[in-house]
Structures are given as structure tokens and as C-alpha cells.
Design a protein around this motif. Structure first.
Motif, PDB file in Angstrom:
ATOM      1  N   GLY A 124    -104.173   1.424   3.567  1.00 58.79           N
ATOM      2  CA  GLY A 124    -104.620   1.415   4.969  1.00 58.79           C
ATOM      3  C   GLY A 124    -103.602   1.946   5.958  1.00 58.79           C
ATOM      4  N   TYR A 125    -102.441   2.406   5.430  1.00 58.32           N
ATOM      5  CA  TYR A 125    -101.383   2.937   6.313  1.00 58.32           C
ATOM      6  C   TYR A 125    -101.170   4.426   6.067  1.00 58.32           C
ATOM      7  N   VAL A 142    -111.009   9.637   7.506  1.00 61.10           N
ATOM      8  CA  VAL A 142    -110.242   8.422   7.824  1.00 61.10           C
ATOM      9  C   VAL A 142    -111.137   7.363   8.449  1.00 61.10           C
ATOM     10  N   SER A 201     -98.897   5.983   8.007  1.00 64.17           N
ATOM     11  CA  SER A 201     -97.597   6.153   8.660  1.00 64.17           C
ATOM     12  C   SER A 201     -96.652   5.111   8.063  1.00 64.17           C
ATOM     13  N   LYS A 259    -100.139   4.189  16.618  1.00 63.04           N
ATOM     14  CA  LYS A 259     -99.039   4.319  15.657  1.00 63.04           C
ATOM     15  C   LYS A 259     -99.035   5.739  15.079  1.00 63.04           C
ATOM     16  N   ASP A 260     -98.082   6.526  15.524  1.00 62.69           N
ATOM     17  CA  ASP A 260     -97.788   7.845  14.942  1.00 62.69           C
ATOM     18  C   ASP A 260     -98.994   8.792  14.943  1.00 62.69           C
ATOM     19  N   ILE A 284    -105.473   3.905  19.115  1.00 61.94           N
ATOM     20  CA  ILE A 284    -105.716   5.357  19.189  1.00 61.94           C
ATOM     21  C   ILE A 284    -105.207   6.021  17.912  1.00 61.94           C
ATOM     22  N   PRO A 299    -111.617  14.807  20.461  1.00 62.98           N
ATOM     23  CA  PRO A 299    -110.348  14.805  21.199  1.00 62.98           C
ATOM     24  C   PRO A 299    -110.637  14.903  22.700  1.00 62.98           C
ATOM     25  N   ILE A 341    -101.674  15.053  19.723  1.00 62.88           N
ATOM     26  CA  ILE A 341    -102.313  15.308  21.021  1.00 62.88           C
ATOM     27  C   ILE A 341    -101.325  16.081  21.897  1.00 62.88           C
TER      28      ILE A 341
END
Ligand SMILES: C[S@@+](CC[C@H](N)C(=O)[O-])C[C@H]1O[C@@H](n2cnc3c(N)ncnc32)[C@H](O)[C@@H]1O
Length: 260
Positions: free
Chosen positions: A23-24, A79, A26, A119-120, A50, A103, A125
Motif C-alpha cells: 500500500g506504499y 492505483v 513512497s 506524501k511524495d 492528495i 489533474p 504537479i
């Protein structure tokens, strides 16, 4: 089937989760989320995540930090599907909503969230100023924007080593400097802004990751993603370590508060 343009397609998800945890997508796992949220009371809060990726953090925000509600947004279907499966398997569908978004401006009313988290993901963006304004807009007065992201140490032309690394990653990174992030937060209206350089931590962690890829877990990775995919990632990690060692690649934690 993954769309050809998905940067985080199923094989990338599988590889990154093997390295960074279920589930990660990053580094750092739950410990890093705890460090990022130090001093933040998430209990009973509605959190926007986000770039929620495959959903491990959204589940952690609900289970470990007792968020009342988590809304995860992401722009890529693989994802989002992985995150929805994770939320369902965790029995958290009443608490966590995962939305596929385009986006740009967030599809939420003003003042919808107590905490905006990321997170990362903001690395993808380009318009940091728009992002900061959107975070400010959807926060309730007194709410916090708390995030981790991968930054570049300056706003000049990246070094050749950095250009080579970004090309090798192939993930369309839009890196910006700590100064640019800070001024984007200020211009959006945030106060109590702080930034913390996580380069020393990630430099050490990435060295460990490379030794797992090259040595201690090599056979496991070859069995799951194949030799060619692994070798390409070893190349990426070597290129990344060069720019982490120089300090040009400088992951940061940052936060800012919306005026109460
Ligand atoms: C490095 S992954 C991090 C995922 C997750 N936050 C984690 O730490 O596991 C970056 C994520 O940002 C997402 N992303 C890219 N552009 C985005 C955008 N404009 N808005 C929201 N998410 C975006 C990607 O699809 C990907 O899931």
C-alpha cells in the motif's frame, strides 16, 4: 489493462510495494507518516490525501491515527483500483473514499477538510502555486496542510546528474525548490509554515534499498518483476544516490496552517 500513459501501472505498483511495503508507493512506511504528522491530532478529523496511490496511507490514517474520514484522490486508474481494493479488504469503505480525479483544481467545496495531507505526490504537479491555493481553499479555518515531497535544492538549471536521474526515473517529475514551495504556501495565505529537509534520512535509506535490490532481496525481486525490470531500477537507484549524496535531491516535509 493499464492505459499506456499510466506512470504507476501494475508492475510499478508491485515493485514499489515490495520495496516500501503493502500500500506504499513512497519510502518510510508508517514510521515516516508518524514523523510527518508529529504534533498533529488527526483523531475525529476529515483528511484529504492528495495522490493517495495504492491506499496504504489512507488505511493508516483511519486505523492508526483514528481519522474520522479520509478522502483519497489520485489521477491514475491502476492505483485507484488498488486503493479501493485495499480499503474494501480492510473493511473501511464507510470511512475512506477513493476518487479518481483529473489533474487541476480539486472537485471539492471550500472548507471541506480539517487536514490536507500528501506524501511524495506533489512532485508530479508542476503548478505548486495552484496546488497550495487549492489546499488552502478546501481547508477549514485553522486546518493544516501537511505533506512530504521530493524537492530539488535550487531553481536553476538542474545538474547533468540530476537531469540523468530524472530521465532514468521516467516518472515525469516536476521538481521545485524549498524556496518555491515556501513562497507558494505564503502566497496562498498559509501561516506557521515550516520545512524540514529529509535528505540525510533518505540518503541512508536509499543506500539500504539499493543493497536490497542488488543483494539481499535480489532473487525475490527477479521472481516477481523479472531481471530486466530489476536492473533498470538498480540503475535508477544508483542515479538517485548520486543526487541524494550531492544534496540536490532533497525530500522535505512541510506544513502550513490556514488562518483560523
Ligand atoms: C510516489 S506516488 C505516492 C503515492 C502515495 N502517496 C504513497 O506515498 O504511497 C505518487 C502518486 O501521485 C499520483 N499523482 C500524479 N499526479 C497527480 C495529480 N495531479 N493529482 C493527484 N495525484 C497525482 C500518482 O498517480 C501516484 O499515485
Amino acid at each position: 489493462m493499464n492505459a499506456a500513459e499510466d506512470l504507476y501501472a501494475d508492475q510499478a505498483i508491485k515493485f514499489l510495494e515490495m520495496l516500501w511495503g503493502e500500500g506504499y508507493l513512497s519510502p518510510g512506511g508508517l514510521d515516516e507518516i508518524k514523523r510527518l504528522l508529529t504534533g498533529m491530532d488527526v483523531r475525529g478529523k476529515h483528511v484529504l490525501d492528495i495522490g493517495c496511490g495504492s491506499g496504504g496511507i489512507a488505511v493508516g490514517l483511519a486505523n492508526e491515527f483514528n481519522a474520522q474520514r479520509v478522502t483519497g484522490i489520485d489521477v491514475e486508474k491502476p492505483v485507484v483500483e488498488a486503493a479501493r481494493r485495499r480499503v474494501e479488504n480492510a473493511g473501511l469503505s464507510d470511512i475512506i473514499e477513493i476518487k479518481l480525479v483529473s489533474p487541476g483544481p480539486f472537485p471539492f467545496e471550500d472548507e471541506s477538510f480539517d487536514i490536507v495531507f500528501s506524501k511524495d505526490s506533489i512532485i508530479h504537479i508542476a503548478d505548486k502555486e495552484m496546488l497550495a491555493k487549492q489546499a488552502y481553499r478546501v481547508l477549514r479555518p485553522g486546518g493544516w496542510f501537511v505533506a512530504s515531497d521530493w524537492l530539488i535544492s535550487h531553481d536553476d538549471e538542474p545538474s547533468q546528474a540530476m537531469k540523468d536521474y530524472i530521465k532514468q526515473e521516467g516518472l515525469e517529475f516536476r521538481m521545485a525548490s524549498p524556496g518555491r514551495y515556501e513562497s507558494a504556501l505564503e502566497k496562498a495565505g498559509f501561516s506557521n509554515i515550516s520545512l524540514t529537509n529529509r535528505n540525510p534520512w533518505y540518503l541512508q535509506t536509499a543506500k539500504q534499498e539499493l543493497s536490497e535490490l542488488e543483494d539481499t532481496r535480489r532473487a525475490e525481486f527477479v521472481a516477481e518483476v523479472g531481471e530486466a525490470y530489476l536492473l533498470d531500477n538498480i540503475k535508477t537507484w544508483k542515479a538517485m544516490l548520486e543526487v541524494l549524496a550531492s544534496g540536490e535531491h532533497c525530500p522535505h516535509h512541510f506544513r502550513g496552517q490556514k488562518t483560523a
